[in-house]
Design an enzyme around this catalytic site. Structure first.
Site, PDB file in Angstrom:
ATOM      1  N   ARG A 149      56.654  65.372   8.127  1.00 18.13           N
ATOM      2  CA  ARG A 149      57.202  66.732   8.127  1.00 18.13           C
ATOM      3  C   ARG A 149      56.123  67.789   8.379  1.00 18.13           C
ATOM      4  NH1 ARG A 149      60.793  67.962   3.213  1.00 18.13           N
ATOM      5  NH2 ARG A 149      61.324  69.673   4.604  1.00 18.13           N
ATOM      6  N   CYS A 150      54.865  67.379   8.375  1.00 11.95           N
ATOM      7  CA  CYS A 150      53.739  68.300   8.534  1.00 11.95           C
ATOM      8  C   CYS A 150      53.299  68.338  10.003  1.00 11.95           C
ATOM      9  CB  CYS A 150      52.587  67.841   7.643  1.00 11.95           C
ATOM     10  SG  CYS A 150      51.043  68.719   7.933  1.00 11.95           S
TER      11      CYS A 150
END
Length: 117
Positions: free
Chosen positions: A11-12
């Site tokens: 998600r980063c």
């Protein structure tokens, strides 16, 4: 070729960029989704050594709410408390971290990991 590992959070954006950069440079790292598979105290200690940092705080996300909620912002917090916090709250570990047999680098910016390849 040295085996690479990456502590990865899909998600980063920086984590995704770093993984892509490694692949563009011909590497196929072992992807460790550390939020799903938390690290042990021993693993975190080894990463700290490979990063060659003076304090575990330097591999932590100090702006996360848990950091202050756990009292980690106090000057008298022990090194062991920082490591235990990363074991219990993996969200506090900075990401991504690329690890080789002898070295590690935090991928901020992503290009910094190229120093250890």
């Amino acid at each position: 070729m040295t085996q690479l590992e990456i502590l990865h959070n899909p998600r980063c954006s920086k984590s995704r960029q770093t993984l892509e950069l490694l692949k563009q440079n011909g590497h196929d790292p072992v992807v460790i989704e550390y939020l799903k598979h938390p690290l042990s105290k021993q693993q975190i200690t080894q990463i700290i050594e490979k990063l060659s940092i003076q304090h575990p705080r330097l591999m932590m996300r100090t702006k996360e709410a848990e950091f202050s909620e756990l009292g980690l912002n106090h000057e008298d917090t022990s090194i062991d408390a920082f490591i235990e916090a990363m074991v219990s709250h993996p969200k506090l570990i900075e990401r991504p971290i690329v690890i080789t047999e002898n070295k590690a680098r935090i991928g901020r910016p992503p290009e910094s990991v190229l120093e250890i390849l």
